[in-house]
Enzyme design. Structure first.
Site, PDB file in Angstrom:
ATOM      1  N   TRP A 253     -12.353   5.411  -0.879  1.00 51.51           N
ATOM      2  CA  TRP A 253     -12.152   6.558  -0.078  1.00 51.51           C
ATOM      3  C   TRP A 253     -11.872   7.681  -0.939  1.00 51.51           C
ATOM      4  O   TRP A 253     -11.698   7.839  -2.184  1.00 51.51           O
ATOM      5  CB  TRP A 253     -10.557   6.029   0.307  1.00 51.51           C
ATOM      6  CG  TRP A 253     -10.042   7.030   1.164  1.00 51.51           C
ATOM      7  CD1 TRP A 253     -10.327   7.890   2.224  1.00 51.51           C
ATOM      8  CD2 TRP A 253      -8.623   7.457   0.984  1.00 51.51           C
ATOM      9  NE1 TRP A 253      -9.220   8.767   2.634  1.00 51.51           N
ATOM     10  CE2 TRP A 253      -8.431   8.619   1.936  1.00 51.51           C
ATOM     11  CE3 TRP A 253      -7.635   7.178   0.129  1.00 51.51           C
ATOM     12  CZ2 TRP A 253      -7.032   9.229   1.935  1.00 51.51           C
ATOM     13  CZ3 TRP A 253      -6.250   7.934   0.148  1.00 51.51           C
ATOM     14  CH2 TRP A 253      -6.253   8.844   1.256  1.00 51.51           C
TER      15      TRP A 253
ATOM     16  N   ASP B 195      -4.300  -1.046  -1.286  1.00 50.11           N
ATOM     17  CA  ASP B 195      -4.483  -0.193  -0.316  1.00 50.11           C
ATOM     18  C   ASP B 195      -4.630  -0.776   1.116  1.00 50.11           C
ATOM     19  O   ASP B 195      -5.567  -1.116   1.364  1.00 50.11           O
ATOM     20  CB  ASP B 195      -5.362   1.138  -0.510  1.00 50.11           C
ATOM     21  CG  ASP B 195      -5.311   2.225   0.394  1.00 50.11           C
ATOM     22  OD1 ASP B 195      -4.190   2.363   1.188  1.00 50.11           O
ATOM     23  OD2 ASP B 195      -6.026   3.124   0.104  1.00 50.11           O
TER      24      ASP B 195
ATOM     25  N   LYS C  53      -3.577   4.543  11.370  1.00 50.00           N
ATOM     26  CA  LYS C  53      -4.699   4.009  12.273  1.00 50.00           C
ATOM     27  C   LYS C  53      -4.136   2.903  13.495  1.00 50.00           C
ATOM     28  O   LYS C  53      -4.231   2.930  14.455  1.00 50.00           O
ATOM     29  CB  LYS C  53      -5.704   3.335  11.424  1.00 50.00           C
ATOM     30  CG  LYS C  53      -6.358   4.060  10.405  1.00 50.00           C
ATOM     31  CD  LYS C  53      -7.006   5.207  10.978  1.00 50.00           C
ATOM     32  CE  LYS C  53      -7.768   5.945   9.659  1.00 50.00           C
ATOM     33  NZ  LYS C  53      -6.908   6.600   8.638  1.00 50.00           N
TER      34      LYS C  53
END
Length: 460
Positions: free
Chosen positions: A188, A269, A305
């Site tokens: 990311w 993560d 999300k």
């Protein structure tokens, strides 16, 4: 510069002398011979007046223009485009089949209840909402997990995943000086920024294999083995961003073996729990595997999300320790880091999560909506694969798209091919070839397939 200012001052005085008569400069005052032209005629003296020439040079002159954000900048370019078939596949945000933002029904219901109850807006404690912290740790590890029962998890609410990662990075910098963080290549886009700003050194381990558009498992294992003992290894719990390529359960076991062997500290993560597969438990399996081995580990969480709470900035940092006493001390230092950084976290998103997870009926509604969102993305992934396979006569194998998981797909397109996607086809994406399937509809799959085939075969 000094001579220029003196010249300017001299010129100004001469001009004033010509226009208003002879100007006499006393020790600390100005006086005019012609009182009729003097606006200060009734004033005998103006004490200590200094004449300074103003120079329009900013104290911030040395600050250069920052480059546009590689992800958020895509949306800005997309908005400026007026083409009818334009697609924004850059930002990882869920869209409906009509490509509109989606607020979960269960979120709307909870917000209505909160409004009716008249919940206040008082400050939260530094560590956040207690009910949220309890709910998020149990959701991650399982309510009956020994690490929960033995109170070995230090949890504080964070500013979504980014803020939670940043707090953890500061903890590493402060209490593990010189320790390196291993980051997957690619990862990311914000991971490196976070550790750079926290002054935590990092290096990369191999992850993506461009030849197979899959996982370079051997390279990953080799690089983790070669890292200095006691390094932090940043792992994506599920739905790896940007590739969508996850290790298999058997590979996760081997990754845990080498991390344990090298005395590394796993740092997860977890941004997509429940959103990747549609199952909260399946998407937390990697984290629970490491916890079951008795390893101490760090886990950053986000609810952007899976609950669609993008703007609420709600997440957490969890640190599993070897004892309850250690967890208490670690939590105290996490709070100490958070206090000067943002003081305390926002309450609204925390209440939404706590209310949903804490109510069995609402929790089931959330799980059903997660399955719906994950299911729509799976359908789009299948349709894109079908369209590519039907349209591409070259015999290229596009099955890697089906082997990836979550909202992203790594297409294998190069930067110049990605540029062609945007310049010719008005498909906005990051320059590493990543597309967000959450921003794609079934109706647009064939158009996207045409764009990918053209860019892949005709642009080099």
């Amino acid at each position: 510069m000094a001579s220029s200012i003196l010249s300017l001052a001299s010129a100004s005085l001469s001009s004033l002398e010509n226009k208003q008569g002879k100007l006499n400069l006393g020790s600390n005052c100005l006086s005019f011979d012609r009182d009729k032209n003097n606006p200060f005629a009734n004033t005998k003296s103006l004490s200590r007046i200094s004449m300074v020439a103003s120079v329009n040079v900013s104290r911030f002159e040395g600050i250069t223009m920052a480059p546009p954000d590689p992800i958020l900048g895509v949306s800005e370019a997309f908005k400026a485009d007026t083409h009818g078939n334009k697609l924004n596949l850059g930002v990882g945000a869920y869209r409906t089949e009509e490509l509109q933002p989606y607020v979960l029904d269960v979120v709307k219901k909870v917000e209505k209840h909160m409004l009716e109850r008249g919940d206040n807006k008082e400050y939260l404690p530094i560590e956040g909402l207690a009910a949220f912290n309890k709910a998020t740790a149990e959701l991650l590890f399982g309510a009956d997990n020994p690490v929960i029962k033995q109170q070995r998890v230090a949890t504080i609410q964070g500013l979504s995943g980014t803020g939670s990662l940043r707090v953890a990075a500061t903890l590493i910098e402060r209490y593990f000086p010189g320790a390196k963080v291993l980051i997957s290549s690619p990862t990311w886009g914000n991971h490196k920024n976070i550790f750079n700003d926290a002054r935590v050194p990092w290096s990369e381990y191999r992850y993506y294999d461009p030849k197979t558009v899959g996982l370079d498992f051997e390279g990953m294992m080799s690089d983790i083995k070669a890292a200095p003992e006691g390094s932090f290894v940043l792992l994506h719990g599920c739905a790896h961003n940007p590739t969508g390529i996850d290790p298999t359960p058997e590979q996760w076991e081997k990754i845990a073996d080498v991390i344990q062997e090298k005395n590394h500290i796993p740092f997860f993560d977890v941004a997509y729990q429940g959103f990747a597969s549609g199952s909260l438990d399946a998407d937390a399996a990697s984290v629970r595997l490491f916890a079951a081995r008795g390893l101490e580990l760090l886990v950053a969480q986000s609810y952007s999300k899976n609950l669609g709470l993008y703007a609420e900035r709600i997440g957490a940092i969890n640190i599993v320790c070897s004892s309850a006493d250690a967890a208490t001390r670690v939590k105290s230092q996490l709070k100490r880091i958070a206090r000067p950084m943002y003081s305390n976290p926002p309450v609204h998103g925390a209440r939404i999560v706590a209310n949903i997870v804490g109510d069995p009926a609402l929790f089931n509604e959330w799980k059903a909506e997660m399955e719906m969102m994950a299911g729509r993305i799976k359908n789009v992934r299948q349709k894109l694969y079908d369209s590519l396979s039907a349209k591409d006569r070259s015999g290229k194998d596009w099955s890697f798209i089906l082997e990836q998981i979550g909202m992203f797909s790594f297409t294998g397109l190069s930067k110049v091919q990605s540029d062609n996607m945007t310049d010719k086809w008005h498909v906005y994406m990051t320059k590493d070839g990543r597309i967000s399937l959450a921003g794609l509809s079934l109706a647009k799959c064939e158009y996207l397939a045409d764009a990918i085939i053209d860019s892949f075969h005709n642009v080099r």
